[in-house]
Scaffold this active site. Sequence first.
Site, PDB file in Angstrom:
ATOM      1  CG  HIS A 154     -19.924  74.350  -3.023  1.00 56.80           C
ATOM      2  ND1 HIS A 154     -19.194  74.623  -1.878  1.00 56.80           N
ATOM      3  CD2 HIS A 154     -19.754  75.408  -3.851  1.00 56.80           C
ATOM      4  CE1 HIS A 154     -18.609  75.800  -2.021  1.00 56.80           C
ATOM      5  NE2 HIS A 154     -18.925  76.294  -3.207  1.00 56.80           N
ATOM      6  CG  HIS A 183     -30.291  77.321   2.379  1.00 51.85           C
ATOM      7  ND1 HIS A 183     -30.134  78.353   3.261  1.00 51.85           N
ATOM      8  CD2 HIS A 183     -29.101  76.677   2.373  1.00 51.85           C
ATOM      9  CE1 HIS A 183     -28.912  78.322   3.762  1.00 51.85           C
ATOM     10  NE2 HIS A 183     -28.269  77.316   3.243  1.00 51.85           N
ATOM     11  CG  LEU A 214     -14.382  64.814   4.740  1.00 54.49           C
ATOM     12  CD1 LEU A 214     -15.244  64.089   3.710  1.00 54.49           C
ATOM     13  CD2 LEU A 214     -14.717  64.344   6.151  1.00 54.49           C
ATOM     14  CG  ASN A 255     -20.013  68.796  -0.120  1.00 53.15           C
ATOM     15  OD1 ASN A 255     -20.659  68.950   0.913  1.00 53.15           O
ATOM     16  ND2 ASN A 255     -19.251  69.758  -0.630  1.00 53.15           N
TER      17      ASN A 255
HETATM   18  C1  GRF Z   1     -25.649  74.639   2.581  1.00 48.23           C
HETATM   19  O1  GRF Z   1     -25.809  75.863   1.914  1.00 48.23           O
HETATM   20  C2  GRF Z   1     -24.646  73.787   1.871  1.00 48.23           C
HETATM   21  O2  GRF Z   1     -24.583  74.018   0.501  1.00 48.23           O
HETATM   22  C3  GRF Z   1     -23.346  74.192   2.507  1.00 48.23           C
HETATM   23  O3  GRF Z   1     -23.657  74.449   3.848  1.00 48.23           O
HETATM   24  C4  GRF Z   1     -25.026  74.842   3.954  1.00 48.23           C
HETATM   25  C5  GRF Z   1     -25.653  73.970   5.009  1.00 48.23           C
HETATM   26  O4  GRF Z   1     -26.938  74.380   5.359  1.00 48.23           O
HETATM   27  N1  GRF Z   1     -22.355  73.160   2.310  1.00 48.23           N
HETATM   28  P1  GRF Z   1     -27.855  73.438   6.227  1.00 48.23           P
HETATM   29  O5  GRF Z   1     -27.095  73.119   7.526  1.00 48.23           O
HETATM   30  O6  GRF Z   1     -28.156  72.206   5.448  1.00 48.23           O
HETATM   31  O7  GRF Z   1     -29.073  74.248   6.532  1.00 48.23           O
END
Ligand code: GRF
Length: 196
Positions: free
Chosen positions: A115, A177, A99, A113
């Site tokens: 991460h 995830h 951004l 965000n």
């Molecule tokens: C996630 O692992 C997040 O931490 C990173 O990008 C990935 C996105 O996965 N920033 P999704 O599109 O939400 O499945």
Amino acid sequence: MASGFAKPRVAILISGTGSNMEAIIKACRDGRLVADPVVVVSDNPGAPGLKTASRFLVESFACPYRRGAPREENEAPVTALIKEHGADWIVLAGFMRILSPNFVRAFPRRIVNVHPALLPAFPGGHAIRDALQASADYTGVTIHIVDEFVDHGPILAQVEVPIYPDDTEDSLAARIHAAEHDLYPRTLQQLFFEDV
Ligand code: GRF
């Protein structure tokens, strides 16, 4: 009679699968997160998450970035959609664009965000691979407020995720995830209502 309580309005920005977006929308629908996901925006017209958003009846838009165009120019339609939908918060969920400082300044402390590492460890776009390659015993997930630097800003929540000796990038990503899908909605609820 109307209570006068307005739920926080959330814009979700994605670039790909949108599994975090889906976890957030589901949390809104079942009341774990008291918020309205008012719009989903992707820089990538082919993002599978756009279809998922439609399935959940959340308005979704693609704003493809033009290669070589100034960042502000690419961001202008995104900003317009966020404003048109009256979003109070901008939630980045796998949004793979950096951004501009102007964008960040336009929404101070209102951009969040996720991460896939324990920041400040393993910033950048390959955090899961980097943690594996570093032979770390554990990595994790960070939820943070976005400032003008990449993968940087006040940390709201973190959770550790173990790395096992036989992990592949896929197996570790799946564990990360799952941790994100749990932590992100919970942290947003705290942020919106408890001022963490
Ligand atoms: C996630 O692992 C997040 O931490 C990173 O990008 C990935 C996105 O996965 N920033 P999704 O599109 O939400 O499945």
